[in-house]
Design a protein around this motif. Sequence first.
Motif, short mmCIF file in Angstrom:
data_model
loop_
_atom_site.label_atom_id
_atom_site.label_comp_id
_atom_site.label_asym_id
_atom_site.label_seq_id
_atom_site.Cartn_x
_atom_site.Cartn_y
_atom_site.Cartn_z
N VAL A 172 0.87 -1.19 0.00
CA VAL A 172 0.00 0.00 0.00
C VAL A 172 0.90 1.23 0.00
O VAL A 172 1.84 1.33 0.81
CB VAL A 172 -0.91 -0.02 1.24
N ASN A 187 -5.63 -2.09 -3.73
CA ASN A 187 -4.34 -2.65 -4.08
C ASN A 187 -4.40 -3.52 -5.34
O ASN A 187 -3.36 -3.87 -5.89
CB ASN A 187 -3.78 -3.47 -2.91
N LYS A 229 -4.51 -0.66 -8.02
CA LYS A 229 -3.43 0.31 -7.77
C LYS A 229 -3.93 1.74 -7.94
O LYS A 229 -3.27 2.61 -8.51
CB LYS A 229 -2.24 0.07 -8.71
#
Length: 250
Positions: free
Chosen positions: A123, A210, A213
């Motif tokens: 992250v 995640n 992205k």
Amino acid sequence: MKCVKPLLLASAIAACVCVQADELNKVIQSSDKINQLATGSQKKIDGMVDSMQTRLQQYKTLNKEIDGLEIYNSQLNKQVNNQLAELDSLAQSMDQVAVIERQITPLMLRMINGLEQFVQLDVPFLAKERSDRVASLKSMMDRADIASSEKFRRVLEAYQVEVDYGRTIEAYTSLLDVNGVEREVDFLRVGRLDLIYLTRDGKLAGIWNNQTKAFDPLPDSNISQINKALRIARKQLAPDMLTLPVQAAE
């Protein structure tokens, strides 16, 4: 003529008395000399006795000191033997250190590369700070003025920092591109579970995805809880229950 004999007798007696007196005086004088010699001899004897007592005491004292020195020397010999054993052990350790040092450098390089990949895939909170830390470690490995032990300590310290991120909550301010516009936002990091942003005007919020992205927008219903979480992270509020969105792990 009859009176001459008594006078002669008296003269003889007087002469005899004088002779005896002279002899007595000589005897007395001799006795005095003997007494003086005896007194001198006694003083010499007393002096010799005192000297012998003093030397005897000195002898006893020296014997005690010798006994103490023997014990001290025995203890020193033990310490010297232990130090020699430690020197042998250190010499062996130094030989092993050279081998370990040749092996530890490749290990540290692998650890730094692994840390860099982890930061890139993780992250993206505190992205610049974390990437700068990795870059600093890479630069450190090329320096000859830093001992291998210190290099290894710093690599482990960087790993510990990353571990701590996973069990803490943090709030910080940074710039973020929101809908094509760079804006100042408040970030909320909850371990490695959530990275949420809230614009300074409190109108827009989003959560990091995640998988894609990118940040996904959050509904306005989450904003009050995000504000509360930011205040708790800044220690402006006591810890309390929070209702926050969570990205499901696959």
